[in-house]
Enzyme design. Structure first.
Site, short mmCIF file in Angstrom:
data_model
loop_
_atom_site.label_atom_id
_atom_site.label_comp_id
_atom_site.label_asym_id
_atom_site.label_seq_id
_atom_site.Cartn_x
_atom_site.Cartn_y
_atom_site.Cartn_z
N SER A 126 -12.32 5.84 2.03
CA SER A 126 -10.97 5.64 1.54
C SER A 126 -10.85 6.22 0.14
CB SER A 126 -10.61 4.15 1.60
OG SER A 126 -9.23 3.95 1.49
N ARG A 196 0.23 -5.94 -1.35
CA ARG A 196 -0.96 -6.14 -0.53
C ARG A 196 -0.59 -6.36 0.94
NH1 ARG A 196 -6.28 -4.84 -0.54
NH2 ARG A 196 -7.58 -6.46 0.40
N ASP A 294 -7.31 4.56 12.93
CA ASP A 294 -6.86 4.51 11.54
C ASP A 294 -5.40 4.92 11.43
OD1 ASP A 294 -6.58 4.63 8.75
OD2 ASP A 294 -8.54 5.55 8.45
N HIS A 324 -8.37 1.30 9.80
CA HIS A 324 -8.95 1.91 8.60
C HIS A 324 -10.15 1.14 8.07
CE1 HIS A 324 -8.98 4.27 4.91
NE2 HIS A 324 -8.95 3.15 4.20
N ASP A 325 -10.08 -0.16 8.03
CA ASP A 325 -11.15 -0.98 7.46
C ASP A 325 -12.41 -1.02 8.32
OD1 ASP A 325 -9.89 -1.66 5.14
OD2 ASP A 325 -9.43 -3.73 5.70
#
Length: 346
Positions: A126, A196, A294, A324-325
């Site tokens: 990332s 967030r 992702d 993504h994580d």
């Protein structure tokens, strides 16, 4: 560690620059690996990547000397908006806009202070992947190999848009005060939490979120009543509010804005003749890793990297509903990928 003055890509000096770091293992002169953290990470890589760093693991600290810095602009020991300016007050609104290249130049200054002249590898995902790619472009003589994970060659219009929406959530908070809130006793917590929540939806896969929550109500609440109420939520909303509160408790809004803006400015081709020419000029052996689900950095962006890099070492795809994580959560797959990467570099 104090490392002096950095002049940013845009021409602003940051004096008294501090870079926080942690290391694991023993340095033998040719065994240093730099691990680059993501947006809200820190230098404690052995905690947030505990499954792959340690004795006997892929990044074996009995063999490798692992270094992780807190990124320039962060809030875990390195200079950022919340840090003291040389005049003693927080940098706040005086902290300049920074780029990925600025962050890498700061790390190079830091490594010079440590006396490390050669890195066996740089590894990051990332935001850390963007720094890894810039390391290969800026300092090829110093980098033995690079593992670029879950990132693109430049920020896309979609990424800039979604990231700017997060920035606007923070700067629109009445307690933001143009970034000079540090001495007021009030922080833009609501803005940071909103940012967030939006970001977290791009970090996780649509499949995972739907499988976990679907359209179910939060326990004891009814989001289908005659009027919409903030205290009558779907389960996913409760989850996102929890994620927002967790970040507010450990991260600084000013750093979130600075680092997100740095991602907006990410462009490996800027000043280098465009993306493909810049990638072709990178001679550092580079492995590219992507996540099939992702949303934030879609897999086609890693395919673009792999097609155009001047020295592609290999490509790997993480299969996971997480999105993504997954490079942080899919420990077994990352362990295999990193072992393969290091085997190819020896």
């Amino acid at each position: 560690m104090g490392i002096g003055t950095l002049r940013t890509e845009a021409g602003v000096d940051i004096p008294g620059l501090e870079i926080a770091h942690q290391t694991w293992g023993e340095f033998t002169g040719d065994n240093a690996i730099l691990v680059e953290h993501a947006l809200t990470g820190d230098a404690d890589a052995a905690t947030w990547w505990s499954e792959v760093i340690g004795p006997g693991k892929a990044l074996d600290t009995d063999h490798w000397f692992i270094i992780c810095t807190n990124v320039l602009g962060g809030c875990s020991g390195s200079t950022g908006p919340s840090s003291p300016h040389p005049d003693g007050r927080p940098w706040g609104s005086r902290f300049p806009a920074i780029s990925i290249r600025d962050q890498v130049h700061a790390e190079k200054m830091f490594l010079d202070h440590l006396g490390i002249e050669k890195l066996h590898a740089v590894i990051g995902g990332s935001l850390g992947g963007a720094r890894t790619l810039e390391w290969a472009a800026l300092y090829p003589e110093m980098v033995g190999a690079a593992c670029v994970i879950a990132v693109s060659a430049r920020a896309s219009g979609w990424q800039i848009g979604i990231q700017t929406a997060q920035i606007q959530s923070i700067v629109g908070d009445p307690f933001w005060q143009n970034g000079d809130y540090y001495a007021t006793g009030k922080r833009p917590d609501a803005g940071l939490a909103a940012a967030r929540k939006l970001a977290h939806l791009t970090y996780r896969g649509e499949l995972e979120i739907d499988e976990r929550f679907g359209a179910t109500a939060q326990q004891g609440e009814n989001p289908l009543g005659p009027f919409r109420r903030d205290d009558q939520r779907f389960a996913v909303n409760s989850y996102l509010e929890y994620q927002g509160r967790k970040l507010v408790d450990r991260f600084d809004a000013g750093s979130y804005v600075a680092l997100t803006e740095a991602l907006n400015r990410h462009d490996i081709g800027r000043g280098r003749g465009g993306l493909n020419k810049a990638l072709a000029a990178i001679e550092v052996p580079t492995m590219v890793v992507g996540v099939g689900t992702d949303i934030l950095y879609p897999y086609h962006q890693q395919e673009h990297l792999s097609r155009n890099l001047g020295n592609l070492l290999g490509m790997a795809k993480i299969n996971s509903p997480v999105g993504h994580d997954a490079f942080l959560t899919e420990a077994r797959q990352m362990e295999h990928i990193l072992r393969n990467f290091l085997n190819l570099t020896n």
